[in-house]
Design an enzyme around this catalytic site. Structure first.
Site, PDB file in Angstrom:
ATOM      1  CG  HIS A 181      34.889  38.146  31.483  1.00 32.65           C
ATOM      2  ND1 HIS A 181      35.125  39.120  32.438  1.00 32.65           N
ATOM      3  CD2 HIS A 181      34.745  36.973  32.167  1.00 32.65           C
ATOM      4  CE1 HIS A 181      35.113  38.559  33.638  1.00 32.65           C
ATOM      5  NE2 HIS A 181      34.895  37.254  33.504  1.00 32.65           N
ATOM      6  CG  HIS A 225      31.019  44.503  30.409  1.00 32.34           C
ATOM      7  ND1 HIS A 225      31.868  45.560  30.571  1.00 32.34           N
ATOM      8  CD2 HIS A 225      31.637  43.423  30.972  1.00 32.34           C
ATOM      9  CE1 HIS A 225      32.957  45.160  31.199  1.00 32.34           C
ATOM     10  NE2 HIS A 225      32.843  43.865  31.456  1.00 32.34           N
TER      11      HIS A 225
END
Length: 419
Positions: free
Chosen positions: A160, A210
């Site tokens: 992303h 993450h």
């Protein structure tokens, strides 16, 4: 050995390739051979994975503290929506509209850049095979099926963050290069791009997807890829629009990219995403080659202009979206029937993990088929891989068909209907 086989097959279909095209395919094929012969993926993983894993585990306490400090239902929803807006499915849904709006150069460059980012980012992920933050104790928010699939991938780098840096950076570059702007527009554009990248990075940590290391790596990779792309995008676009042997070269490159992809420590959906984008890029490149001077020149009507008002564009979308979905369905159905037949005829051993569940390696092939296969049969018998997943080919064909219809079939329908 695999690389040599692929290059050999590509050479057979690529009569007339220029020297640089043949050299480029040979270089990629050589890299595949070297990576396999020297076991570069495993060696790289052995060096990098332990360090990344320690960093991710060391950041667990900080992630928990960060989540507890900010935890709120509104932030859950906001960051989940933000992650969807900058996700690959959103971009893939948005890009056909960009093609049909008349911004052909921007659309094809962003498509190719996204495929490039997806390939490099997922290759690094599967090569390193580093874990995401452990959940539990980290709270992981997966509001959509897409996020659940993302959670099955490895962590470093954050796709992303990488994609947001590249695509927002390229969009800003395009606007500043081809549009009218002043210092205020430049400052606002840079500020918005920086803000979006920061918000996406915070969102990935807040959602438990993450670690900070993953996000920083994603931003760093994104900056490097963007800088490289800005240096070559004019050359790439010129080649696609007016180059020689474009379709043949790109077909060979697409095939090599499947072999060049590193094998992860454990299976993940990353290779499936790469295959889909690999097919999309081939479909786009092939379609643009066929129809550039008909539908995709700089003189194509732009949205909101007198030639393409908003209502006409809405009509194009209502016609175009069902059309490309039908083409995707037909391409998938045709390839599910045709590819296994072709592989069986050529004597290539195949299995299917998804699309054709009943398909098994055909060890009882007739001697006639084996003789017909000839060289290919003997060649594939030397490979360490006993069977090939035909789903890769099926996925490639269906997405290539979808992308081709976006830039070729659908614009032709628009022209026929005077849309």
């Amino acid at each position: 050995m695999e690389a040599a086989a692929v290059v050999g097959l590509g050479a057979g279909t690529g009569a007339g390739l220029t020297r640089w095209q043949a050299a480029a395919l040979a270089a990629v094929g050589g890299w595949v051979w070297a990576a396999s012969f020297y076991d570069l993926t495993r060696r790289t993983r052995a060096l990098v994975q332990p360090w990344v894993t320690r960093r991710v585990h060391a950041e667990t306490a900080a992630i928990l503290k960060f989540q507890r400090l900010l935890e709120h239902k509104l932030l859950d929803n906001f960051f989940s929506v933000l992650s969807c807006v900058v996700s690959v499915p959103f971009y893939t849904g948005f890009l056909p509209l960009l093609f049909w709006s008349g911004h052909g150069r921007l659309a094809r460059q962003m498509t190719l850049l996204m495929a490039f980012c997806d390939y490099l980012g997922n290759s690094v992920k599967d090569m390193v095979s580093a874990p995401r933050p452990c959940s539990p104790p980290v709270r992981r928010v997966t509001a959509t099926e897409d996020e659940k699939e993302n959670a099955m991938e490895y962590g470093l780098p954050s796709s992303h963050a990488l994609n947001t840096v590249c695509l927002m950076g390229y969009l800003l570059h395009y606007v500043l290069t081809y549009g009218e702007h002043g210092s205020v527009i430049v400052a606002v554009g840079l500020s918005l791009a920086f803000l979006l990248v920061m918000l996406v990075g915070i969102a990935r940590i807040y959602l438990g997807m993450h670690s900070l290391t993953d996000v920083v790596a994603g931003i760093g990779f994104g900056i490097v890829i963007l800088a490289f792309w800005l240096a070559v995008d004019d050359h790439v676009d010129a080649f696609i629009v007016s180059g020689k042997n474009v379709a043949t070269f790109w077909a060979g490159l697409s095939l090599l990219m499947c072999f060049a992809y590193p094998k992860p420590e454990f299976p993940t959906p990353s290779f499936d995403y790469h295959t889909a984008f690999n097919g999309v890029t081939f479909g786009i490149v092939y379609g643009i080659q066929q129809t550039y001077f008909h539908f995709h020149t700089p003189d194509a009507p732009l949205i909101f202009s007198a030639q393409l008002p908003l209502l006409t564009f809405a009509g194009c979308v209502l016609v175009g979206i069902p059309t490309i979905l039908v083409v995707k369905f037909c391409s998938k159905a045709l390839s599910k029937w045709l590819l296994p037949v072709m592989c069986s005829t050529l004597g290539i051993p195949i299995v299917s993990s998804c699309y054709v569940p009943a398909l098994k390696v055909d060890d009882s092939s007739s001697s006639k088929n084996r003789q017909a296969a000839g060289y290919l049969q003997r060649l594939f018998s030397r490979f360490p891989q006993k069977a090939y997943d035909v789903d890769t080919g099926i996925r490639f064909v269906q997405y290539a068909g979808l992308a081709w219809s976006v830039v070729d079939l659908v614009p032709a329908i628009f022209a026929h209907l005077n849309l």
